[in-house]
Scaffold this motif. Structure first.
Motif, PDB file in Angstrom:
ATOM      1  N   ARG A  64      -7.668  -0.364   2.270  1.00 34.16           N
ATOM      2  CA  ARG A  64      -6.838   0.741   1.784  1.00 34.16           C
ATOM      3  C   ARG A  64      -6.225   0.392   0.438  1.00 34.16           C
ATOM      4  O   ARG A  64      -6.197   1.213  -0.486  1.00 34.16           O
TER       5      ARG A  64
ATOM      6  N   ALA B  74       0.779   6.282  -7.064  1.00 33.88           N
ATOM      7  CA  ALA B  74      -0.402   7.076  -7.399  1.00 33.88           C
ATOM      8  C   ALA B  74      -0.094   8.570  -7.345  1.00 33.88           C
ATOM      9  O   ALA B  74      -0.588   9.353  -8.167  1.00 33.88           O
ATOM     10  N   ALA B  75       0.724   8.975  -6.388  1.00 33.57           N
ATOM     11  CA  ALA B  75       1.060  10.390  -6.241  1.00 33.57           C
ATOM     12  C   ALA B  75       2.000  10.865  -7.338  1.00 33.57           C
ATOM     13  O   ALA B  75       1.998  12.044  -7.698  1.00 33.57           O
TER      14      ALA B  75
ATOM     15  N   ASP C 279       0.657   3.946  -2.898  1.00 33.84           N
ATOM     16  CA  ASP C 279       0.439   5.362  -2.592  1.00 33.84           C
ATOM     17  C   ASP C 279       1.467   6.238  -3.297  1.00 33.84           C
ATOM     18  O   ASP C 279       1.132   7.271  -3.887  1.00 33.84           O
TER      19      ASP C 279
ATOM     20  N   THR D 150       0.821  -1.207   0.000  1.00 29.64           N
ATOM     21  CA  THR D 150       0.000   0.000   0.000  1.00 29.64           C
ATOM     22  C   THR D 150       0.858   1.262   0.000  1.00 29.64           C
ATOM     23  O   THR D 150       0.522   2.236  -0.679  1.00 29.64           O
ATOM     24  N   ASP D 151       1.945   1.248   0.730  1.00 27.91           N
ATOM     25  CA  ASP D 151       2.848   2.412   0.707  1.00 27.91           C
ATOM     26  C   ASP D 151       3.440   2.598  -0.690  1.00 27.91           C
ATOM     27  O   ASP D 151       3.563   3.728  -1.181  1.00 27.91           O
TER      28      ASP D 151
ATOM     29  N   ILE E 170      -7.050   2.347  -3.234  1.00 30.12           N
ATOM     30  CA  ILE E 170      -6.043   2.963  -4.107  1.00 30.12           C
ATOM     31  C   ILE E 170      -6.216   2.457  -5.537  1.00 30.12           C
ATOM     32  O   ILE E 170      -6.216   3.239  -6.496  1.00 30.12           O
TER      33      ILE E 170
END
Length: 217
Positions: free
Chosen positions: A134, A82-83, A79, A75-76, A138
Protein backbone atom coordinates in the motif's frame (compact mmCIF):
# COMPACT_ATOMS: atom_id res chain seq x y z
CA UNK A 1 -21.41 4.99 35.73
CA UNK A 2 -20.66 1.55 34.34
CA UNK A 3 -20.02 3.11 30.95
CA UNK A 4 -17.52 5.58 32.40
CA UNK A 5 -15.66 2.81 34.22
CA UNK A 6 -15.59 0.75 31.07
CA UNK A 7 -14.08 3.61 29.09
CA UNK A 8 -11.45 4.14 31.79
CA UNK A 9 -10.50 0.46 31.70
CA UNK A 10 -10.31 0.56 27.90
CA UNK A 11 -8.19 3.70 27.97
CA UNK A 12 -5.83 2.18 30.52
CA UNK A 13 -5.54 -1.03 28.51
CA UNK A 14 -4.76 0.92 25.35
CA UNK A 15 -2.13 2.95 27.20
CA UNK A 16 -0.51 -0.21 28.54
CA UNK A 17 -0.52 -1.82 25.11
CA UNK A 18 1.09 1.30 23.64
CA UNK A 19 3.72 1.26 26.39
CA UNK A 20 4.60 -2.33 25.53
CA UNK A 21 4.81 -1.57 21.81
CA UNK A 22 7.15 1.36 22.53
CA UNK A 23 9.28 -0.88 24.77
CA UNK A 24 9.41 -3.64 22.15
CA UNK A 25 10.53 -1.10 19.56
CA UNK A 26 13.37 0.12 21.77
CA UNK A 27 14.58 -3.33 22.80
CA UNK A 28 14.35 -4.89 19.34
CA UNK A 29 15.86 -1.76 17.80
CA UNK A 30 18.85 -2.06 20.13
CA UNK A 31 19.38 -5.80 20.14
CA UNK A 32 17.69 -7.11 17.00
CA UNK A 33 14.64 -9.34 17.00
CA UNK A 34 16.43 -12.65 17.58
CA UNK A 35 18.37 -11.43 20.63
CA UNK A 36 15.50 -9.50 22.22
CA UNK A 37 13.46 -11.25 24.91
CA UNK A 38 10.05 -10.71 26.44
CA UNK A 39 11.75 -10.30 29.82
CA UNK A 40 13.78 -7.37 28.45
CA UNK A 41 10.69 -5.82 26.89
CA UNK A 42 8.60 -5.96 30.06
CA UNK A 43 11.51 -4.57 32.08
CA UNK A 44 11.75 -1.68 29.62
CA UNK A 45 8.00 -1.10 29.86
CA UNK A 46 7.92 -1.42 33.64
CA UNK A 47 5.12 -3.99 33.67
CA UNK A 48 4.85 -7.64 34.60
CA UNK A 49 5.18 -10.50 32.13
CA UNK A 50 1.59 -11.45 32.91
CA UNK A 51 0.41 -8.03 31.75
CA UNK A 52 2.44 -8.43 28.55
CA UNK A 53 0.88 -11.79 27.77
CA UNK A 54 -2.58 -10.37 28.42
CA UNK A 55 -2.03 -7.98 25.50
CA UNK A 56 0.21 -10.07 23.22
CA UNK A 57 0.55 -13.76 22.48
CA UNK A 58 4.33 -13.69 22.21
CA UNK A 59 7.34 -11.65 21.09
CA UNK A 60 6.40 -12.04 17.43
CA UNK A 61 2.98 -10.56 18.15
CA UNK A 62 4.66 -7.53 19.75
CA UNK A 63 7.00 -7.11 16.78
CA UNK A 64 4.10 -7.36 14.35
CA UNK A 65 2.29 -4.62 16.25
CA UNK A 66 5.39 -2.41 16.15
CA UNK A 67 5.74 -2.70 12.38
CA UNK A 68 2.03 -2.44 11.76
CA UNK A 69 1.69 0.73 13.83
CA UNK A 70 4.67 2.33 12.10
CA UNK A 71 3.53 1.43 8.60
CA UNK A 72 -0.06 2.47 9.24
CA UNK A 73 1.08 5.85 10.53
CA UNK A 74 3.12 6.37 7.36
CA UNK A 75 0.53 5.12 4.90
CA UNK A 76 -2.30 7.05 6.54
CA UNK A 77 -0.12 10.15 6.46
CA UNK A 78 0.76 9.55 2.81
CA UNK A 79 -2.90 9.02 1.94
CA UNK A 80 -3.85 12.32 3.54
CA UNK A 81 -1.03 14.15 1.75
CA UNK A 82 -1.92 12.63 -1.63
CA UNK A 83 -5.55 13.69 -1.23
CA UNK A 84 -4.61 17.23 -0.22
CA UNK A 85 -1.58 18.07 -2.38
CA UNK A 86 -2.16 20.27 -5.41
CA UNK A 87 0.58 18.57 -7.44
CA UNK A 88 2.77 15.49 -7.44
CA UNK A 89 5.83 17.62 -6.68
CA UNK A 90 4.16 18.94 -3.54
CA UNK A 91 2.95 15.48 -2.51
CA UNK A 92 6.35 13.84 -2.96
CA UNK A 93 8.13 16.62 -1.10
CA UNK A 94 5.74 16.26 1.81
CA UNK A 95 6.07 12.46 1.70
CA UNK A 96 9.82 12.76 2.13
CA UNK A 97 9.46 15.34 4.87
CA UNK A 98 7.08 13.07 6.80
CA UNK A 99 9.10 9.89 6.32
CA UNK A 100 12.51 11.46 6.93
CA UNK A 101 11.33 13.25 10.05
CA UNK A 102 9.73 10.04 11.37
CA UNK A 103 12.92 8.01 11.00
CA UNK A 104 15.24 10.84 12.08
CA UNK A 105 13.23 11.31 15.28
CA UNK A 106 13.14 7.59 16.07
CA UNK A 107 16.25 5.67 15.08
CA UNK A 108 14.88 2.49 16.62
CA UNK A 109 11.95 2.54 14.21
CA UNK A 110 14.24 3.00 11.22
CA UNK A 111 16.62 0.29 12.37
CA UNK A 112 13.79 -2.16 13.05
CA UNK A 113 12.21 -1.29 9.70
CA UNK A 114 15.46 -2.00 7.84
CA UNK A 115 16.46 -5.19 9.63
CA UNK A 116 13.12 -6.90 10.08
CA UNK A 117 10.46 -5.74 7.62
CA UNK A 118 11.78 -7.58 4.58
CA UNK A 119 12.69 -10.88 6.22
CA UNK A 120 10.76 -13.78 4.74
CA UNK A 121 10.97 -16.07 7.75
CA UNK A 122 9.11 -13.95 10.29
CA UNK A 123 5.55 -14.46 11.50
CA UNK A 124 4.60 -11.02 10.25
CA UNK A 125 6.11 -11.29 6.73
CA UNK A 126 2.91 -11.81 4.72
CA UNK A 127 0.88 -9.21 6.60
CA UNK A 128 3.65 -6.62 6.37
CA UNK A 129 3.96 -7.17 2.62
CA UNK A 130 0.39 -5.95 2.28
CA UNK A 131 1.09 -2.78 4.27
CA UNK A 132 4.33 -2.26 2.37
CA UNK A 133 2.48 -2.72 -0.93
CA UNK A 134 0.00 0.00 0.00
CA UNK A 135 2.83 2.37 0.89
CA UNK A 136 4.65 1.74 -2.38
CA UNK A 137 1.44 2.07 -4.40
CA UNK A 138 0.83 5.55 -2.97
CA UNK A 139 4.38 6.63 -3.77
CA UNK A 140 4.39 5.13 -7.26
CA UNK A 141 1.01 6.70 -7.96
CA UNK A 142 2.32 10.17 -7.21
CA UNK A 143 5.45 9.56 -9.27
CA UNK A 144 3.25 8.56 -12.22
CA UNK A 145 1.18 11.68 -11.59
CA UNK A 146 4.34 13.76 -11.71
CA UNK A 147 5.25 12.23 -15.05
CA UNK A 148 1.83 13.14 -16.39
CA UNK A 149 2.23 16.67 -15.04
CA UNK A 150 5.63 16.95 -16.66
CA UNK A 151 7.58 17.43 -13.44
CA UNK A 152 9.25 14.01 -13.27
CA UNK A 153 11.31 12.45 -16.04
CA UNK A 154 9.04 10.15 -18.09
CA UNK A 155 11.66 7.41 -18.55
CA UNK A 156 11.77 6.63 -14.83
CA UNK A 157 10.06 3.49 -13.52
CA UNK A 158 7.61 4.70 -10.81
CA UNK A 159 7.89 1.50 -8.75
CA UNK A 160 11.69 1.58 -8.82
CA UNK A 161 11.76 5.24 -7.83
CA UNK A 162 9.35 4.53 -4.96
CA UNK A 163 11.55 1.73 -3.60
CA UNK A 164 14.68 3.86 -4.07
CA UNK A 165 13.12 6.76 -2.22
CA UNK A 166 12.24 4.60 0.78
CA UNK A 167 15.71 3.07 0.80
CA UNK A 168 17.40 6.47 0.52
CA UNK A 169 15.48 7.94 3.42
CA UNK A 170 16.08 4.93 5.65
CA UNK A 171 19.79 4.47 5.02
CA UNK A 172 20.81 8.12 5.10
CA UNK A 173 18.76 8.89 8.18
CA UNK A 174 20.23 5.91 10.02
CA UNK A 175 23.73 7.07 9.09
CA UNK A 176 23.17 10.49 10.57
CA UNK A 177 21.33 9.24 13.64
CA UNK A 178 23.59 6.26 14.38
CA UNK A 179 23.37 6.27 18.15
CA UNK A 180 22.04 4.25 21.02
CA UNK A 181 18.24 4.13 21.04
CA UNK A 182 18.38 5.55 24.55
CA UNK A 183 20.30 8.57 23.21
CA UNK A 184 23.46 7.35 24.91
CA UNK A 185 25.62 9.18 22.38
CA UNK A 186 25.17 11.97 19.87
CA UNK A 187 24.34 11.48 16.19
CA UNK A 188 27.18 11.38 13.70
CA UNK A 189 28.31 14.77 12.39
CA UNK A 190 27.62 15.91 8.85
CA UNK A 191 30.48 15.41 6.34
CA UNK A 192 31.35 19.11 6.77
CA UNK A 193 32.02 18.52 10.45
CA UNK A 194 28.91 20.37 11.57
CA UNK A 195 26.10 18.57 13.31
CA UNK A 196 23.21 17.75 11.01
CA UNK A 197 19.88 18.53 12.63
CA UNK A 198 16.54 17.09 11.62
CA UNK A 199 15.46 20.12 9.61
CA UNK A 200 18.73 20.20 7.68
CA UNK A 201 18.54 16.49 7.06
CA UNK A 202 14.99 16.69 5.73
CA UNK A 203 15.86 19.68 3.51
CA UNK A 204 18.88 17.91 2.02
CA UNK A 205 16.94 14.71 1.40
CA UNK A 206 14.13 16.57 -0.36
CA UNK A 207 16.66 18.52 -2.44
CA UNK A 208 18.47 15.34 -3.48
CA UNK A 209 15.26 13.67 -4.59
CA UNK A 210 14.16 16.72 -6.55
CA UNK A 211 17.41 16.81 -8.49
CA UNK A 212 17.57 13.05 -9.01
CA UNK A 213 14.09 12.89 -10.51
CA UNK A 214 14.06 16.38 -12.04
CA UNK A 215 11.10 17.41 -9.89
CA UNK A 216 10.25 21.04 -10.56
CA UNK A 217 8.98 23.13 -7.67
Amino acid sequence: MAGVMGRKRTSKAEATRGLLIDAALKVIGRKGYAAATVDQIVEEAGVSKGVAYYHFKNKADMATSVLERGLLELTDGFDAIAADAGSAAEALTRFIELFAARVFENECFGRFFVTELWRNDRDWSDAMRQHEGRLMDILAGQISRGQQEGTIRPELDPEYVAVSMVGMVLTTSLFYTACDCDAGRLPLPAPTGDGLGKEQFVARTVDFFRHACAVKV
